[in-house]
Design a protein around this motif. Sequence first.
Motif, mmCIF file in Angstrom:
data_model
loop_
_atom_site.group_PDB
_atom_site.id
_atom_site.type_symbol
_atom_site.label_atom_id
_atom_site.label_comp_id
_atom_site.label_asym_id
_atom_site.label_seq_id
_atom_site.Cartn_x
_atom_site.Cartn_y
_atom_site.Cartn_z
ATOM 1 N N TYR A 463 0.852 -1.246 0.279
ATOM 2 C CA TYR A 463 0.108 -0.190 -0.229
ATOM 3 C C TYR A 463 1.156 0.937 0.006
ATOM 4 O O TYR A 463 0.808 1.943 -0.882
ATOM 5 C CB TYR A 463 -0.697 -0.295 0.444
ATOM 6 N N GLN A 467 1.446 4.476 -2.868
ATOM 7 C CA GLN A 467 0.979 6.040 -2.496
ATOM 8 C C GLN A 467 1.458 7.148 -3.256
ATOM 9 O O GLN A 467 3.509 7.004 -2.970
ATOM 10 C CB GLN A 467 0.663 6.331 -1.437
ATOM 11 N N LYS A 474 -5.566 7.932 6.119
ATOM 12 C CA LYS A 474 -5.412 7.101 4.409
ATOM 13 C C LYS A 474 -4.759 5.577 5.432
ATOM 14 O O LYS A 474 -5.031 4.532 4.795
ATOM 15 C CB LYS A 474 -5.246 7.498 3.705
ATOM 16 N N GLU A 477 -7.332 4.196 8.229
ATOM 17 C CA GLU A 477 -8.168 3.301 7.515
ATOM 18 C C GLU A 477 -8.005 1.961 7.384
ATOM 19 O O GLU A 477 -8.474 1.266 6.601
ATOM 20 C CB GLU A 477 -8.999 4.104 6.627
ATOM 21 N N ARG A 478 -6.744 2.069 5.852
ATOM 22 C CA ARG A 478 -6.116 0.924 5.253
ATOM 23 C C ARG A 478 -5.917 -0.434 6.394
ATOM 24 O O ARG A 478 -6.000 -1.306 6.080
ATOM 25 C CB ARG A 478 -5.212 1.307 4.434
ATOM 26 N N LYS A 481 -9.181 -1.878 8.020
ATOM 27 C CA LYS A 481 -10.058 -2.165 7.152
ATOM 28 C C LYS A 481 -8.925 -3.780 6.540
ATOM 29 O O LYS A 481 -9.583 -5.234 6.929
ATOM 30 C CB LYS A 481 -10.107 -2.249 5.756
#
Length: 678
Positions: A463, A467, A474, A477-478, A481
Amino acid sequence: MTNTNVESLSIKALFSKDTSYVIPSYQRNYAWEETQVKQLIRDVFDKFKETNTQNYYIGSLVVDIRENREGYVHFETVDGQQRHTTLCIILAALKSLKVELDITSLNLNFECRVNSKSTLEYLFENGAKDENAFSTFEPNILNAFQVAHTYIKQLFKDEFQTLKEFADYLLKHVIIVRTCLPNKTDLNHYFEIMNNRGEQLESHEIIKARLMNVLSKNDHIAFSIIWDACSDMGHYAPFRFPNSIRHLIFGDDLKQLLLVNNKGSELFESVAQAMESIKSEQFIERNESSSLEEREKSHSLISLFNNAEFQDATEPESDIDDRFVSVINFPNFLLHVLNIHCSESVSLDDKKLITEFDKYLLRCDDNPVSQDNVKEFVSKLLKVRVLFDNYIIKRDLSTITGEWGIRQLERKKSNSNFVIQPVSTFAKSSNNEREQLTMLQTMFHVSYPANNYKKWLSSVLIYLNEQTEVTSYKLLERIEKLAFEHLCEITKEASNSKTLDRDKLKAAINRGVDVQSYIFNYLDYKIWQKVTFNEDNEWQRSLLGDTAQEHIDKEYLKLFRQAVSKFKFTNRSSVEHHYPQTSKIEPMDNTLNNSFANLCLVSSNTNSSLGNASPDEKKQNVIAKHKSKAESLKQRLMFCYKDWYNPSHLKADDRESGIQLHAETILNFLLDQTPDLS
């Protein structure tokens, strides 16, 4: 001299002015520690005390001739560099003890390790009289010198004449056997085979040699400097680069590389250009004292940093303590990078390092590895390592507590000097996001301490690598999840389903002691998060449901709140039954006893100390021993119920059992507020 000679050389002859030796870049750094240095000195000392006239053989030196002209031979060291370097260190220690040696200089060099060469030369010429000069020297060589210096003094005390005789014996009667390899020997292949005996090369060093064998010799220095910097998992990568090019590569704020969206082998090529500036020590000195304008005109990475602002870089490097404890080792890190580079499901078991590199990079029949592919991999290695340094948890050894945190190096101006220190990566973000990111990553780390199970880390690095800008919101959030998706994977539910069958999830979690540690850790994270960032009435409603106040012990609820405020994840591996399986009082139904509601995750020591005590006894023992410091937040939440199990609760005048109240709320809480999986 032909390239097939085997000679027995005295140490004096080894250091002849007519010969020189270079340690090639594919070899490991100097790695001998106190025990090995002392052993070599002791072996020679014992033979010297036995007889000061007989020769003593200390081992072999395998070399290849690089240059051979009349009166001078230049060798490449293939095997024996650790012993050869230690002999240099011993000579430097003897010289520092005022022993006159019939050797005026050392003839050992290092292909691309400027610090190693300068350290040896300084110690041989000056000893350890100026410790301030050691700020940029090779620490392993410096440590070995200090060991040798101290140990020789201990052996000889004030017997200076005996010490001189020992030095004379060392130079004249200590013998090393030098073997020259035949012409056209594949040195990288020989190096690998040779090190499968004795002190075996580590697998990542074999990979290094194989990758370098693909490149031209002109690219070896850039490859080696990047590889060596990335391989030191206990320090920030920028500080493993030479001072003279560090700011050109990483920017004066040490963050510019994070802004570069490099493609292919562009980063490697740029580093190679920057490395051209340190081919000689004289040029290094000129470069370090040059102005900013001159640096910008030199070959560097500046062309990539279109928006970067560079400042004067003159801070003393000796003030920085950038040590940390990494969550993985270097072989495992290589596998993560290989996974990103090849977009394949690479095994994270570092015992399979060579196999995985053979499979996905080095021996791909359909796509043979090329120089460009190797350069692209090494570019990725550096970029991912910088991301790892900045966004993955580490234990900071420069702090007193040494707690886990997400920190990066920051360069600030203080008075007339610049100070570099580790600071929070997301210093400008909210405390909530910073704390949650640290706790989430720590939760994953303690759930899967073994490197080969750190798939979560691969997901995060993938990830980050995708980016163009990383924000705390963010990233949080990742990872949140990812955390819930992993819960679903464990319970055999498809994590990409828009609707989840909660009954199946609950049934999968209620598996007694077979439930995975991750589920307990994830629940403790969610408890910590809920209590830390919400009002009392909200978190109590979430964690206790509609439980009447008569069932809750307010004193233990207060202690629970205190425990949450001090909670840190630790390594726990033992599933504890709060109501014991073998009870001294009323037995509990086996299904209820082995339900998730009755279980928590603690250390093995805590589990064994609690034994078959009743829930009330366990509460008292744990609180007395740990007070407001908790191993398990779930356990402390269970303590808040007055009656954990009351078999007569069906009677109208008796309170309901805490385990049943807990069971109704805790799984709902675990599965509530799940990320949007659409």
